[in-house]
Scaffold this motif. Structure first.
Motif, PDB file in Angstrom:
ATOM      1  N   GLY A 286      23.137  58.302  40.619  1.00  0.00           N
ATOM      2  CA  GLY A 286      23.436  59.663  40.503  1.00  0.00           C
ATOM      3  C   GLY A 286      25.297  59.702  40.203  1.00  0.00           C
ATOM      4  N   ARG A 287      25.926  58.591  40.487  1.00  0.00           N
ATOM      5  CA  ARG A 287      27.388  58.427  40.025  1.00  0.00           C
ATOM      6  C   ARG A 287      27.743  57.160  39.795  1.00  0.00           C
ATOM      7  N   PHE A 288      28.593  57.209  38.890  1.00  0.00           N
ATOM      8  CA  PHE A 288      29.018  55.633  38.739  1.00  0.00           C
ATOM      9  C   PHE A 288      30.609  55.698  38.276  1.00  0.00           C
ATOM     10  N   SER A 289      31.439  54.604  38.613  1.00  0.00           N
ATOM     11  CA  SER A 289      32.631  54.277  38.233  1.00  0.00           C
ATOM     12  C   SER A 289      32.848  52.983  37.432  1.00  0.00           C
ATOM     13  N   LEU A 290      32.913  53.023  36.276  1.00  0.00           N
ATOM     14  CA  LEU A 290      33.398  51.889  35.238  1.00  0.00           C
ATOM     15  C   LEU A 290      34.804  51.279  35.809  1.00  0.00           C
ATOM     16  N   GLY A 291      35.795  51.931  35.953  1.00  0.00           N
ATOM     17  CA  GLY A 291      37.044  51.403  36.650  1.00  0.00           C
ATOM     18  C   GLY A 291      36.709  50.576  37.941  1.00  0.00           C
ATOM     19  N   GLY A 292      35.979  51.258  38.666  1.00  0.00           N
ATOM     20  CA  GLY A 292      35.545  50.606  40.008  1.00  0.00           C
ATOM     21  C   GLY A 292      34.888  49.363  39.865  1.00  0.00           C
ATOM     22  N   THR A 293      33.889  49.361  38.830  1.00  0.00           N
ATOM     23  CA  THR A 293      33.002  48.045  38.555  1.00  0.00           C
ATOM     24  C   THR A 293      34.123  46.824  38.117  1.00  0.00           C
ATOM     25  N   VAL A 294      35.032  47.224  37.123  1.00  0.00           N
ATOM     26  CA  VAL A 294      36.006  46.212  36.691  1.00  0.00           C
ATOM     27  C   VAL A 294      36.871  45.797  37.807  1.00  0.00           C
ATOM     28  N   LEU A 295      37.366  46.685  38.744  1.00  0.00           N
ATOM     29  CA  LEU A 295      38.054  46.250  39.923  1.00  0.00           C
ATOM     30  C   LEU A 295      37.294  45.316  40.886  1.00  0.00           C
ATOM     31  N   GLY A 296      35.800  45.573  41.038  1.00  0.00           N
ATOM     32  CA  GLY A 296      34.989  44.872  41.733  1.00  0.00           C
ATOM     33  C   GLY A 296      34.608  43.561  41.283  1.00  0.00           C
ATOM     34  N   ALA A 297      34.713  43.425  40.109  1.00  0.00           N
ATOM     35  CA  ALA A 297      34.367  42.063  39.303  1.00  0.00           C
ATOM     36  C   ALA A 297      35.467  41.310  39.492  1.00  0.00           C
ATOM     37  N   LEU A 298      36.662  41.909  39.384  1.00  0.00           N
ATOM     38  CA  LEU A 298      38.013  41.156  39.571  1.00  0.00           C
ATOM     39  C   LEU A 298      38.166  40.689  41.209  1.00  0.00           C
ATOM     40  N   ILE A 299      37.664  41.533  42.103  1.00  0.00           N
ATOM     41  CA  ILE A 299      37.664  41.096  43.444  1.00  0.00           C
ATOM     42  C   ILE A 299      36.858  40.009  43.487  1.00  0.00           C
ATOM     43  N   ILE A 300      35.627  39.915  42.986  1.00  0.00           N
ATOM     44  CA  ILE A 300      34.691  38.712  43.161  1.00  0.00           C
ATOM     45  C   ILE A 300      35.287  37.487  42.663  1.00  0.00           C
ATOM     46  N   GLN A 301      35.826  37.470  41.538  1.00  0.00           N
ATOM     47  CA  GLN A 301      36.516  36.447  40.768  1.00  0.00           C
ATOM     48  C   GLN A 301      37.767  35.763  41.451  1.00  0.00           C
ATOM     49  N   THR A 302      38.501  36.831  42.029  1.00  0.00           N
ATOM     50  CA  THR A 302      39.544  36.556  42.788  1.00  0.00           C
ATOM     51  C   THR A 302      39.334  35.823  44.070  1.00  0.00           C
ATOM     52  N   LEU A 303      38.300  36.141  44.732  1.00  0.00           N
ATOM     53  CA  LEU A 303      37.651  35.599  45.973  1.00  0.00           C
ATOM     54  C   LEU A 303      37.216  34.030  45.750  1.00  0.00           C
ATOM     55  N   SER A 304      36.478  33.956  44.665  1.00  0.00           N
ATOM     56  CA  SER A 304      36.248  32.687  44.025  1.00  0.00           C
ATOM     57  C   SER A 304      37.425  31.658  43.936  1.00  0.00           C
ATOM     58  N   THR A 305      38.581  32.200  43.151  1.00  0.00           N
ATOM     59  CA  THR A 305      39.702  31.519  43.204  1.00  0.00           C
ATOM     60  C   THR A 305      40.207  31.144  44.415  1.00  0.00           C
ATOM     61  N   THR A 306      40.367  32.151  45.360  1.00  0.00           N
ATOM     62  CA  THR A 306      40.837  31.903  46.645  1.00  0.00           C
ATOM     63  C   THR A 306      40.077  30.758  47.408  1.00  0.00           C
ATOM     64  N   VAL A 307      38.602  30.755  47.247  1.00  0.00           N
ATOM     65  CA  VAL A 307      38.143  29.622  48.097  1.00  0.00           C
ATOM     66  C   VAL A 307      38.604  28.288  47.541  1.00  0.00           C
ATOM     67  N   TYR A 308      39.007  28.068  46.270  1.00  0.00           N
ATOM     68  CA  TYR A 308      39.472  26.783  45.864  1.00  0.00           C
ATOM     69  C   TYR A 308      40.898  26.660  46.019  1.00  0.00           C
ATOM     70  N   THR A 309      41.576  27.909  46.248  1.00  0.00           N
ATOM     71  CA  THR A 309      43.189  27.775  46.605  1.00  0.00           C
ATOM     72  C   THR A 309      43.248  27.512  47.868  1.00  0.00           C
ATOM     73  N   LEU A 310      42.477  27.986  48.848  1.00  0.00           N
ATOM     74  CA  LEU A 310      42.498  27.539  50.207  1.00  0.00           C
ATOM     75  C   LEU A 310      41.969  26.183  50.534  1.00  0.00           C
ATOM     76  N   GLY A 311      41.457  25.455  49.658  1.00  0.00           N
ATOM     77  CA  GLY A 311      40.641  24.407  49.816  1.00  0.00           C
ATOM     78  C   GLY A 311      39.519  24.546  50.633  1.00  0.00           C
ATOM     79  N   VAL A 312      38.656  25.585  50.792  1.00  0.00           N
ATOM     80  CA  VAL A 312      37.648  25.518  51.776  1.00  0.00           C
ATOM     81  C   VAL A 312      36.334  24.497  51.221  1.00  0.00           C
ATOM     82  N   PRO A 313      36.066  23.916  52.222  1.00  0.00           N
ATOM     83  CA  PRO A 313      35.105  23.119  51.855  1.00  0.00           C
ATOM     84  C   PRO A 313      33.762  23.454  51.322  1.00  0.00           C
ATOM     85  N   PRO A 314      33.178  22.832  50.213  1.00  0.00           N
ATOM     86  CA  PRO A 314      31.905  23.226  49.502  1.00  0.00           C
ATOM     87  C   PRO A 314      30.871  23.654  50.362  1.00  0.00           C
TER      88      PRO A 314
END
Length: 366
Positions: A286-314
């Protein structure tokens, strides 16, 4: 005399509109993740120019997040119609396998014509796959999760058949440009993803198409009664989703100059759904937000980068990501925030009452 109250009311109105904006919480969460990385690496925000190209952690997040942005872009329009597309990961693998397979057997792998033919082949097959999903959903009335689950399972096998179960490596400078090249100092993948997002936003928000998609997802019966052809719109969004996934597949295989039918795009459909939800688009349609989707994708990618930055065990990476995602969803939930605020308001008077009763008890005891 009335100027000061008028300014205060205006400032309050702007503050309320800002607090109620749907992009506020995704933007704050992305900012918090970036600042968290900055706390561990002081040069996290630094962007340098090396060999005429932009380098840095922020550039890496944009470049590696570009395929997810595209997949999530197509998924957003599908979810806006109350649907779901689980086949995008398989489409990513098929597109990369077809393109790399064509280039590896071409007489001139390094020519622009070979690259364009490979890209057209991948996009043409994706068009057929999207039409298949759209026909199953709109023509035969199959539930979207079931219809796309068929291609999700079968498509991965098709990709392995194309590559004969092997990893196909290619050497082609024009093809490398799609996912790993630079143009005007920027990663070409970022520019391509930004152009497609801008084009999609222009078409859906500057025409009636976006409103029609939202009406089909919001109330299918009412949209049918007013004469909207829901079947064509449903087929269109699934075709668009498949094409976006195919472009993402070209980016991923181009960046590593190879195609892996078994692992390319694995579980990217779940990351895309998560990016759409984190970005504020409801799964009920019923409703969608393309800007929110771009931010959401960047959040997921930043989270993956954070995992490697913090050295979280695989072995604990997925658990860490799941925990952070749960926290992000709770913070964004208006119901959760309302319950927390209500509990805080009810707790505060009790503490005041208890604090005020203590002197009385002391006086009575005296």
């Amino acid at each position: 005399m009335t100027t000061q109250p008028a300014k205060s009311e205006a400032a309050g109105g702007i503050g309320r509109r800002l607090a109620g904006h749907r992009l506020l919480w995704p933007a704050l969460i992305l900012l918090a993740l970036l600042l968290g990385n900055l706390a561990f690496h002081h040069d996290f925000f630094s962007v340098r120019i090396r060999d005429g190209h932009l380098y840095g952690s922020l550039i890496d997040i944009l470049q590696f997040g570009a395929p997810l942005v595209l997949v999530a872009l197509g998924m957003t329009l599908v979810i806006a119609t109350r649907g779901i597309d689980l086949s995008v990961g398989s489409t990513v693998a098929i597109a990369g396998a077809l393109a790399c397979g064509h280039i590896s057997t071409a007489a001139d792998p390094g020519s622009v014509a070979t690259m364009l033919t490979a890209a057209a082949l991948a996009l043409g097959v994706a068009l057929v796959l999207g039409l298949s999903n759209g026909f199953l959903v709109s023509g035969l009335g199959v539930q979207p999760i079931v219809a796309t689950l068929i291609l999700m399972v079968a498509g991965r096998g098709v990709a392995q058949l194309i590559t004969d179960g092997q990893i196909i490596t290619v050497t082609s400078a024009p093809y490398k440009m799609i996912g790993g090249g630079y143009w005007l100092t920027f990663p070409f993948a970022v520019l391509l993803a930004a152009a497609l997002v801008a084009l999609t936003a222009f078409v859906t928000r500057r025409s009636a198409l976006g409103m029609l998609i939202e009406s089909v997802g919001g109330n299918p019966a009412a949209s049918r009664l007013v004469g909207i052809r829901a079947g064509g719109l449903l087929a269109l969004v699934y075709v668009f989703s498949a094409l976006c996934a195919a472009v993402a597949g070209l980016m991923i295989s181009s960046n590593v100059s190879s195609a892996d039918g078994n692992n390319a795009g694995l579980w990217i459909e779940l990351d895309a759904i998560l990016a759409v939800v984190v970005g504020g688009t409801a799964l009920t349609g019923g409703r969608f937000s393309l800007g929110g989707t771009v931010l959401g994708a960047l959040i997921i990618q930043t989270l993956s980068t954070t995992v490697y930055t913090l050295g979280v065990p695989p072995e604990t990476t997925l658990v860490f990501k799941a925990f952070v995602v749960i926290v992000v969803c709770l913070v964004q939930s208006p119901v959760f925030r309302a319950k927390v605020l209500r509990r805080r308001r009810t707790t505060t008077p009790r503490s005041h009452t208890t604090a005020g009763a203590a002197p009385q008890q002391q006086e009575a005891g005296a």
